[in-house]
Design an enzyme around this catalytic site. Sequence first.
Site, PDB file in Angstrom:
ATOM      1  N   CYS A   1       0.708  -1.218  -0.013  1.00 47.06           N
ATOM      2  CA  CYS A   1       0.155   0.087  -0.016  1.00 47.06           C
ATOM      3  C   CYS A   1       0.756   1.359  -0.059  1.00 47.06           C
ATOM      4  O   CYS A   1       0.695   2.058  -0.874  1.00 47.06           O
ATOM      5  CB  CYS A   1      -0.845   0.170   1.094  1.00 47.06           C
ATOM      6  SG  CYS A   1      -1.878   1.634   1.343  1.00 47.06           S
TER       7      CYS A   1
ATOM      8  N   CYS B   1      -1.380   1.635  -3.315  1.00 45.57           N
ATOM      9  CA  CYS B   1      -2.204   2.846  -3.216  1.00 45.57           C
ATOM     10  C   CYS B   1      -1.698   4.095  -3.198  1.00 45.57           C
ATOM     11  O   CYS B   1      -2.149   4.951  -3.712  1.00 45.57           O
ATOM     12  CB  CYS B   1      -3.142   2.608  -2.091  1.00 45.57           C
ATOM     13  SG  CYS B   1      -3.333   0.861  -1.465  1.00 45.57           S
TER      14      CYS B   1
ATOM     15  N   TYR C   1      -8.275  -3.619 -11.759  1.00 47.13           N
ATOM     16  CA  TYR C   1      -8.042  -2.304 -11.078  1.00 47.13           C
ATOM     17  C   TYR C   1      -6.857  -1.818 -11.637  1.00 47.13           C
ATOM     18  O   TYR C   1      -6.824  -0.504 -12.142  1.00 47.13           O
ATOM     19  CB  TYR C   1      -7.744  -2.447  -9.617  1.00 47.13           C
ATOM     20  CG  TYR C   1      -8.934  -2.753  -8.786  1.00 47.13           C
ATOM     21  CD1 TYR C   1      -9.244  -1.623  -7.611  1.00 47.13           C
ATOM     22  CD2 TYR C   1      -9.629  -4.049  -8.451  1.00 47.13           C
ATOM     23  CE1 TYR C   1     -10.329  -1.825  -6.526  1.00 47.13           C
ATOM     24  CE2 TYR C   1     -10.854  -4.295  -7.484  1.00 47.13           C
ATOM     25  CZ  TYR C   1     -10.941  -2.913  -6.634  1.00 47.13           C
ATOM     26  OH  TYR C   1     -11.999  -3.153  -5.620  1.00 47.13           O
TER      27      TYR C   1
ATOM     28  N   HIS D   1     -27.614  20.892  -3.077  1.00 51.96           N
ATOM     29  CA  HIS D   1     -27.618  21.327  -4.378  1.00 51.96           C
ATOM     30  C   HIS D   1     -26.760  22.584  -4.555  1.00 51.96           C
ATOM     31  O   HIS D   1     -26.636  23.336  -3.671  1.00 51.96           O
ATOM     32  CB  HIS D   1     -28.886  21.711  -4.866  1.00 51.96           C
ATOM     33  CG  HIS D   1     -29.265  22.230  -5.911  1.00 51.96           C
ATOM     34  ND1 HIS D   1     -29.504  21.306  -7.212  1.00 51.96           N
ATOM     35  CD2 HIS D   1     -29.713  23.606  -6.721  1.00 51.96           C
ATOM     36  CE1 HIS D   1     -29.519  22.111  -8.203  1.00 51.96           C
ATOM     37  NE2 HIS D   1     -29.783  23.287  -8.080  1.00 51.96           N
TER      38      HIS D   1
HETATM   39  P1  NDP Z   1      -7.175  -8.107 -10.875  1.00 50.91           P
HETATM   40  O1  NDP Z   1      -7.327  -9.633 -10.510  1.00 50.91           O
HETATM   41  O2  NDP Z   1      -8.218  -7.157 -10.499  1.00 50.91           O
HETATM   42  O3  NDP Z   1      -7.246  -8.126 -12.386  1.00 50.91           O
HETATM   43  C1  NDP Z   1      -6.243  -9.022 -13.241  1.00 50.91           C
HETATM   44  C2  NDP Z   1      -6.516  -8.634 -14.593  1.00 50.91           C
HETATM   45  O4  NDP Z   1      -5.679  -9.469 -15.365  1.00 50.91           O
HETATM   46  C3  NDP Z   1      -7.889  -9.425 -15.041  1.00 50.91           C
HETATM   47  O5  NDP Z   1      -8.528  -8.302 -16.129  1.00 50.91           O
HETATM   48  C4  NDP Z   1      -7.466 -10.593 -15.622  1.00 50.91           C
HETATM   49  O6  NDP Z   1      -8.689 -11.040 -16.697  1.00 50.91           O
HETATM   50  C5  NDP Z   1      -6.402 -10.085 -16.383  1.00 50.91           C
HETATM   51  N1  NDP Z   1      -5.763 -11.589 -16.362  1.00 50.91           N
HETATM   52  C6  NDP Z   1      -5.053 -12.571 -15.587  1.00 50.91           C
HETATM   53  N2  NDP Z   1      -4.322 -13.542 -16.221  1.00 50.91           N
HETATM   54  C7  NDP Z   1      -4.395 -13.144 -17.226  1.00 50.91           C
HETATM   55  C8  NDP Z   1      -3.546 -13.635 -18.427  1.00 50.91           C
HETATM   56  N3  NDP Z   1      -2.911 -14.815 -18.139  1.00 50.91           N
HETATM   57  N4  NDP Z   1      -3.590 -13.005 -19.568  1.00 50.91           N
HETATM   58  C9  NDP Z   1      -4.168 -11.805 -19.817  1.00 50.91           C
HETATM   59  N5  NDP Z   1      -4.886 -11.194 -18.868  1.00 50.91           N
HETATM   60  C10 NDP Z   1      -4.740 -11.910 -17.607  1.00 50.91           C
HETATM   61  O7  NDP Z   1      -5.870  -7.924 -10.572  1.00 50.91           O
HETATM   62  P2  NDP Z   1      -5.037  -6.634 -10.167  1.00 50.91           P
HETATM   63  O8  NDP Z   1      -3.562  -6.812 -10.415  1.00 50.91           O
HETATM   64  O9  NDP Z   1      -5.394  -5.432 -11.212  1.00 50.91           O
HETATM   65  O10 NDP Z   1      -5.375  -6.034  -8.879  1.00 50.91           O
HETATM   66  C11 NDP Z   1      -5.219  -6.860  -7.694  1.00 50.91           C
HETATM   67  C12 NDP Z   1      -5.989  -6.669  -6.379  1.00 50.91           C
HETATM   68  O11 NDP Z   1      -5.606  -5.442  -5.931  1.00 50.91           O
HETATM   69  C13 NDP Z   1      -7.419  -6.145  -6.811  1.00 50.91           C
HETATM   70  O12 NDP Z   1      -8.249  -7.237  -6.942  1.00 50.91           O
HETATM   71  C14 NDP Z   1      -7.722  -5.344  -5.609  1.00 50.91           C
HETATM   72  O13 NDP Z   1      -8.352  -6.201  -4.772  1.00 50.91           O
HETATM   73  C15 NDP Z   1      -6.486  -4.574  -5.247  1.00 50.91           C
HETATM   74  N6  NDP Z   1      -6.418  -3.356  -5.850  1.00 50.91           N
HETATM   75  C16 NDP Z   1      -7.024  -2.284  -5.176  1.00 50.91           C
HETATM   76  C17 NDP Z   1      -7.229  -1.061  -5.833  1.00 50.91           C
HETATM   77  C18 NDP Z   1      -8.083  -0.245  -5.159  1.00 50.91           C
HETATM   78  O14 NDP Z   1      -8.806  -0.304  -4.320  1.00 50.91           O
HETATM   79  N7  NDP Z   1      -8.237   0.857  -5.869  1.00 50.91           N
HETATM   80  C19 NDP Z   1      -6.144  -0.695  -6.596  1.00 50.91           C
HETATM   81  C20 NDP Z   1      -5.312  -1.803  -7.214  1.00 50.91           C
HETATM   82  C21 NDP Z   1      -5.260  -3.103  -6.818  1.00 50.91           C
HETATM   83  P3  NDP Z   1      -9.968 -11.665 -16.193  1.00 50.91           P
HETATM   84  O15 NDP Z   1     -11.018 -10.675 -15.703  1.00 50.91           O
HETATM   85  O16 NDP Z   1     -10.453 -12.337 -17.759  1.00 50.91           O
HETATM   86  O17 NDP Z   1      -9.671 -12.830 -15.392  1.00 50.91           O
END
Ligand code: NDP
Length: 452
Positions: free
Chosen positions: A43, A48, A178, A435
Amino acid sequence: MSDFDYDLFVIGGGSGGVRAARVAAQRGVRVALAEEDRYGGTCVIRGCVPKKLMVFASEYAGVVDEARAYGWDLQAGAFDWTKFRTSLHAELDRLEGIYRNLLKSNGVETFDTRATLVDPHTVELADGRRKTAKHILLAMGGRPVKPEMPGAELAITSNDIFHLDALPKSMLIIGGGYIACEFACILNGLGVEVTQYYRGAQVLRGFDDEARGLVAEEMQQNGIRLHLGTNILSLERDKSGLRVKATNGDEELFDQVMFATGRAPNTENMGLEALGLELGRNGQVLVDKYSQSAVPSIYAVGDVTDRVNLTPVAIREGMAFVETVFGGNPTPVDHDLIPTAIFTQPEMGTIGLSEEAARDIEPVEIYCTSFKPMQTAFAGSKQRVLMKLVVSQATRRVMGCHIVAPGAGEMIQLAGIAIKMGATKEDFDRTVAVHPTMSEEIVTMKSPVRTA
Ligand code: NDP
């Protein structure tokens, strides 16, 4: 006096570990904590906090044009990445110092080294020293993962983005979660030509369809080249950049490629399996509602458990662990109705169920409005925002609230209180509007746009 060196040994100095160590120590418990990298964890050091500072930096790009429309004689200058990066790292150093001091001033003994498990009450530090504790808390967090493919090592992850020597002219971001969407917006705002490949039909899978649809539309409107249903096949270094082959047959050159394809818990080579700890499919430590693992003296909180991977959740889990173990008051963590924000441009703030998830459970009414907000519309922008409530027909409770708008993260925190309290649509209706604001629409939507 117990036979152990400590009452609690925490492995990992991120949000969950530091909070648990600190509040346990405040109860007079003897606590030690080992951290192999920097204090503050994902974080503060590579998530973050630096991300949000980059969001702020990137949002100034639109301010000049907007201010000019309001009569200001402003000229846009260039963005100085080196200057920003220097200030960013100075700020992170300051915050890391605060985290270290929090531990020190509360009497937590710290070891700036890796620790692994030897037995249910013993950890081993990298220099071979062993320490015993009545309880061990695993809070090692997670790390970004890259899919296996030719040339994957040429790409960066979100960990590297804060350390770039210079911003690339063009960048390909892979993923639709995200991190992918946030960095696509940030880098686009900072002047990088951003292309994003996402393998699915729409980014931000799992969130409300209408809300993520608008985010994707606005991202494209802002200049991001978003390719849906597209993935990367391979990467190779070329004289003039990184040559990427895509599943749609495209072959393109980019200065930089970033994988934002998910994260994995840091449970490798920790000695966990040998102790009988159960790990899930993603390598996460499996725990019960009190964050206790299959080995009774070992607990785990935060991303290493892969429950809801958000800082405030890790902090809650850390506090509930202390209350359970050292307060004699078994306290489960409530993972229901967690508000969250995605810091895209515009932001999405969300709590509860999407329309799609809710209507699978029970009949719902949908209240939704999308409009051009006053501030940007005045400046001629086409940007739209969205306010949406998903309401149970039977109980009238608001089951989900989805906001896409500048400041949606701030809005959803407050709407979240009402929804967590069980507010009904009629509770929203009898609240007087503020408002003129964008969020007043959340209390002025009179008729459902549809039932489902
Ligand atoms: P996510 O799990 O949210 O997203 C991963 C993305 O990568 C998905 O779109 C997934 O596709 C894709 N993906 C996974 N494997 C492959 C592959 N082999 N080839 C191509 N695409 C792939 O992970 P993030 O890394 O974005 O974030 C991790 C976590 O961190 C989040 O879930 C959240 O909990 C936290 N986070 C929170 C934030 C906030 O509060 N603002 C900011 C950043 C992170 P598919 O959808 O098809 O599985």
